[in-house]
Design a protein around this motif. Structure first.
Motif, short mmCIF file in Angstrom:
data_model
loop_
_atom_site.label_atom_id
_atom_site.label_comp_id
_atom_site.label_asym_id
_atom_site.label_seq_id
_atom_site.Cartn_x
_atom_site.Cartn_y
_atom_site.Cartn_z
N TYR A 2 0.84 -1.20 0.00
CA TYR A 2 0.00 0.00 0.00
C TYR A 2 0.88 1.25 0.00
O TYR A 2 1.92 1.27 0.64
CB TYR A 2 -0.88 0.03 1.25
N ASN A 3 0.43 2.29 -0.69
CA ASN A 3 1.15 3.56 -0.61
C ASN A 3 0.61 4.35 0.58
O ASN A 3 -0.36 3.95 1.22
CB ASN A 3 1.06 4.34 -1.93
N GLN A 6 -3.14 5.30 0.54
CA GLN A 6 -4.00 4.14 0.80
C GLN A 6 -3.99 3.80 2.29
O GLN A 6 -5.04 3.49 2.86
CB GLN A 6 -3.53 2.95 -0.02
N VAL A 7 -2.82 3.88 2.91
CA VAL A 7 -2.72 3.60 4.34
C VAL A 7 -3.53 4.63 5.13
O VAL A 7 -4.23 4.28 6.09
CB VAL A 7 -1.24 3.58 4.80
N GLN A 42 1.61 -5.70 4.72
CA GLN A 42 0.60 -6.15 5.69
C GLN A 42 1.17 -6.07 7.11
O GLN A 42 0.48 -5.67 8.04
CB GLN A 42 0.18 -7.59 5.36
N LEU A 98 -9.25 -4.04 7.12
CA LEU A 98 -9.01 -3.62 5.74
C LEU A 98 -10.24 -3.87 4.87
O LEU A 98 -10.63 -3.03 4.06
CB LEU A 98 -7.80 -4.36 5.16
N LYS A 102 -12.28 -0.90 3.03
CA LYS A 102 -12.48 -0.91 1.58
C LYS A 102 -13.97 -0.87 1.26
O LYS A 102 -14.40 -0.18 0.35
CB LYS A 102 -11.82 -2.14 0.97
#
Length: 116
Positions: A2-3, A6-7, A42, A98, A102
């Motif tokens: 994840y970038n 995104q985090v 992760q 997560l 999402k």
């Protein structure tokens, strides 16, 4: 992987806070890609959720959270079966967080599109 954006969406932690945590929390050092952008695995997400729990719910500073994580790591090293159990549980919980994040993002996107 994840970038940082995104985090932020997944955890609610702002990028400047994540960068600060890199400085003060031992063993929190995400990889960087060829352009120098942070890439989170992760494992780092699990650590972020742990730091968040300690700082938000236990009211620790980031430095105190880092020391707590190191203490936990020492205890876990002495009992490998405990480490395995905790790791599996944290992975399950992180996966659920997560998945929910999402799903929430998808619902927000769908709602915004329907309002147009």
């Amino acid at each position: 992987m994840y970038n940082i954006k995104q985090v932020e969406k997944l955890t609610g932690i702002k990028p400047h806070v994540l960068r600060y945590w890199e400085e003060v929390v031992p063993c929190f050092s995400p990889q960087k890609d060829f352009a120098g952008r942070r890439i989170y695995s992760q494992k780092e997400l699990q650590l972020i959720f742990r730091i968040k729990f300690l700082t938000v719910h236990r009211k620790m500073t980031a430095e105190e959270a880092g020391r707590q994580i190191l203490r936990e790591a020492k205890i876990i090293q002495q009992k490998p079966e405990t480490f395995r159990d905790i790791s599996e549980t944290r992975k399950i919980l992180t996966d659920l967080l997560l998945k929910n994040a999402k799903q929430d993002n998808s619902e927000i996107k769908t709602k915004n599109e329907s309002e147009k």
